[in-house]
Design a protein around this motif. Structure first.
Motif, short mmCIF file in Angstrom:
data_model
loop_
_atom_site.label_atom_id
_atom_site.label_comp_id
_atom_site.label_asym_id
_atom_site.label_seq_id
_atom_site.Cartn_x
_atom_site.Cartn_y
_atom_site.Cartn_z
N CYS A 1 -44.70 10.55 18.18
CA CYS A 1 -43.61 9.81 18.81
C CYS A 1 -43.68 10.03 20.31
CB CYS A 1 -42.28 10.33 18.28
SG CYS A 1 -40.89 9.48 19.06
N TYR B 1 -41.18 9.12 22.30
CA TYR B 1 -39.82 9.26 22.81
C TYR B 1 -39.53 10.71 23.09
CZ TYR B 1 -37.72 4.74 22.84
OH TYR B 1 -37.37 3.48 23.19
N SER B 2 -38.39 10.97 23.71
CA SER B 2 -38.02 12.37 23.92
C SER B 2 -36.53 12.49 23.74
CB SER B 2 -38.47 12.84 25.30
OG SER B 2 -38.18 11.83 26.25
N CYS B 3 -36.07 12.06 22.55
CA CYS B 3 -34.65 12.20 22.23
C CYS B 3 -34.32 13.68 22.38
CB CYS B 3 -34.37 11.70 20.83
SG CYS B 3 -34.88 9.98 20.64
N TYR C 1 -32.43 15.86 21.18
CA TYR C 1 -32.16 16.76 20.06
C TYR C 1 -33.38 16.96 19.16
CZ TYR C 1 -31.85 12.12 18.10
OH TYR C 1 -32.16 10.84 17.76
N CYS C 2 -34.47 16.22 19.40
CA CYS C 2 -35.46 16.03 18.34
C CYS C 2 -36.75 16.82 18.54
CB CYS C 2 -35.79 14.54 18.24
SG CYS C 2 -36.94 14.19 16.91
N VAL D 1 -39.49 16.33 16.68
CA VAL D 1 -40.66 15.59 16.19
C VAL D 1 -41.79 15.48 17.23
CG1 VAL D 1 -41.50 13.33 15.40
CG2 VAL D 1 -39.47 14.35 14.35
N PRO D 2 -41.50 15.05 18.49
CA PRO D 2 -42.61 14.91 19.43
C PRO D 2 -43.40 16.20 19.61
CG PRO D 2 -40.66 13.85 20.30
CD PRO D 2 -40.23 14.60 19.08
N GLN E 1 -42.68 7.08 12.88
CA GLN E 1 -41.42 7.58 13.46
C GLN E 1 -40.72 6.52 14.29
OE1 GLN E 1 -39.75 10.11 12.82
NE2 GLN E 1 -41.17 11.51 11.86
N THR E 2 -41.49 5.72 15.00
CA THR E 2 -40.92 4.54 15.67
C THR E 2 -41.85 3.41 15.27
OG1 THR E 2 -42.20 5.00 17.66
CG2 THR E 2 -39.95 5.82 17.64
N HIS F 1 -37.32 1.87 15.77
CA HIS F 1 -36.43 2.34 16.84
C HIS F 1 -35.62 1.14 17.33
CE1 HIS F 1 -34.80 3.99 20.47
NE2 HIS F 1 -35.27 5.18 20.13
N ARG G 1 -31.50 7.88 24.09
CA ARG G 1 -31.85 6.94 23.03
C ARG G 1 -32.25 5.56 23.54
NH1 ARG G 1 -33.65 7.95 18.22
NH2 ARG G 1 -32.58 6.21 17.26
FE1 SF4 Z 1 -38.91 10.16 18.29
FE2 SF4 Z 1 -37.11 9.46 16.47
FE3 SF4 Z 1 -37.28 11.99 17.30
FE4 SF4 Z 1 -36.35 10.16 18.94
S1 SF4 Z 1 -35.41 10.80 16.98
S2 SF4 Z 1 -37.86 11.73 19.47
S3 SF4 Z 1 -37.56 8.39 18.40
S4 SF4 Z 1 -38.83 10.86 16.17
#
Ligand code: SF4
Ligand code: SAH
Length: 432
Positions: A155, A157-159, A161-162, A164-165, A199-200, A237, A276
């Motif tokens: 991913c 993105y750099s949300c 809270y997340c 995943v990246p 993820q997106t 997304h 977001r």
């Molecule tokens: Fe990526 Fe989704 Fe996490 Fe945002 S919430 S960083 S879009 S995986």
């Protein structure tokens, strides 16, 4: 030889589970439903929320006895939590045979083979004395008429809270030809429904002979695959839900009337801090356009409560957005700080009791909307793809169970007579 694959996490992780099983199925392992019956266990871990990670870790702990009973057994821990906690897992649970992080998934078959090939040979020899088939309770990793195709990983993105990246890395797209080849192969083996995963997922793009192919164009092309009746995708997304995607959804017949739009919050102030890239107004606008282009589309969503600094007013905005959007399914989460994310550096200042209270108010609202959507289908005839055993889903994402099942893989018209535990109940109605 018998294999048990277990996943603690989302649909995306479940699809990864199939991939994680493949080097072992290639060596003749067959699926069993119970860990106790297995010669090998692949544990697929998710680290997005603390809760999923805790569940995975406690499962590894419980496998100590399983392993001690027969040290020839093989335990592989893979996925996001393995990426984040690899060395710690290895140290804390020395009986784990192999830890492979999510970033290594492309190399996974080679890593497994190099680390465990000799062990598998020995296991195969040892197991020859047994007729394992008599013990097998095959689960199958997926019902053959529905299949997943992962089209991207990571991913960009750099949300805030997340995690995943950081555990899955930057976006990598599977090439267009590879995606199409996998879809055709799965359809050739009986799949009627394909779910594209990423993820997106809608930021995917590829090319053919140098010409760019966007995600909406991919959908249009999937619309022309012979025998492919249904296409779903997860998770788009909201930022990339644009006119082109809306048009492709509205004009491509086999795209299902369902979209997952993870809102996270209804407060523009929080959406900004979450990074977001959309606000509540744009979500409502996009959904209105989706509903115009695709009659009867159902929306599902993810929402986080108790993000740092969330006020009563922010939370009221979330409730308000949910009331206006009317998702038929909602996945709601209490915020938990994840190490290394931007928001982990913010004070987790919403008291636990307030998080709990907000979550239960939100759940009451969301559950009510789900119940309404279910009730609205009673008395209607719906098209259900029979996944076997009188179970399947509608195009717009409702689970259905009915009596008088036909062979799996056929689309059946089912008259809905009631609901139970959020599953539509019904019967086939030949007059329909
Ligand atoms: Fe990526 Fe989704 Fe996490 Fe945002 S919430 S960083 S879009 S995986
Ligand atoms: N890629 C998807 C979501 C991936 S994570 C997207 O962009 O929407 C799945 C869901 O877990 C998220 O939608 C979010 O609602 C929830 N989640 C992620 N991190 C979280 C955290 N730190 N605390 C609580 N929920 C979280």
């Amino acid at each position: 030889m018998r294999l048990h694959v277990v996943t603690f996490g989302c649909q995306m992780s479940v699809a990864d589970g199939e991939e994680l099983a493949s080097p072992l199925t290639g060596r003749g392992f067959t699926a069993v439903a119970e860990p106790a019956d297995a010669d090998a266990i692949v544990l697929n871990t998710c680290t997005v929320r603390q809760h999923a990670e805790d569940k995975a870790v406690s499962f590894i702990g419980r496998l100590r006895d399983w392993k001690e009973k027969d040290p020839g057994r093989v335990l592989i821990v893979a996925g996001c939590a393995a990426e984040r906690l690899g060395p710690w897992i290895q140290k804390r649970f020395p009986y784990v045979d192999l830890v492979v992080g999510a970033k290594s998934i492309e190399d996974y078959p080679r890593i497994v083979e190099e680390a465990l090939g000799a062990r598998f040979d020995a296991l195969a020899e040892a197991r020859q004395a047994f007729p394992p088939e008599t013990l097998d309770k095959p689960t199958g990793w997926a019902s053959p008429c529905t299949a997943f195709v992962t089209i991207m990983r990571g991913c960009n993105y750099s949300c805030s809270y997340c995690i995943v990246p950081s555990v899955r890395g930057r976006e990598l797209y599977r090439p267009y030809e590879t995606v199409m080849a996998e879809v055709r192969e799965k359809v050739g083996r009986g799949a009627k429904e394909i779910t594209l995963l990423g993820q997106t997922v809608n930021s995917w793009n590829g090319n053919e002979g140098g010409a760019r192919i966007s995600f909406p164009e991919l959908l249009r092309r999937l619309g022309r695959v012979e025998g492919l009746e249904r296409v779903r995708f997860e998770s788009p997304h909201p930022h990339f839900v644009n006119d082109d995607l809306i048009d492709a959804m509205g004009t491509t017949k086999n795209i299902c009337e369902q979209i997952h739009l993870p809102l996270q919050s209804g407060s523009d102030r929080l959406l900004k801090i979450m990074r977001r890239n959309y606000d509540a107004g744009s979500i409502l606008d996009k959904t209105a356009r989706l509903r115009r282009a695709m009659h009867d589309i159902e929306v599902s969503t993810d929402i986080i409560v108790g993000f740092p600094s969330e006020t009563d007013e922010d939370f009221e905005r979330t409730l308000d957005l949910v009331r206006r959007l009317r998702p038929s399914w909602s996945y709601t989460f209490k915020y938990s700080p994840r190490e290394g994310t931007e928001s982990a550096g913010m004070t987790d200042d919403v008291p636990e009791a307030v998080k709990e209270e907000r979550l239960s108010r939100l759940n009451a609202l969301c559950d009510g909307l789900t119940e309404e959507a279910l009730a609205a289908r009673i008395g209607k005839v719906v098209d259900v793809l029979d996944e076997g055993g009188g179970f399947g889903r509608t195009r717009d994402g409702f689970k259905v169970s009915w009596t008088g099942s036909r062979p799996a893989g056929r689309t059946v018209k089912v008259r809905v007579t009631g609901t139970s535990k959020r599953i539509l109940k019904g019967e086939t109605d030949d007059r329909a």
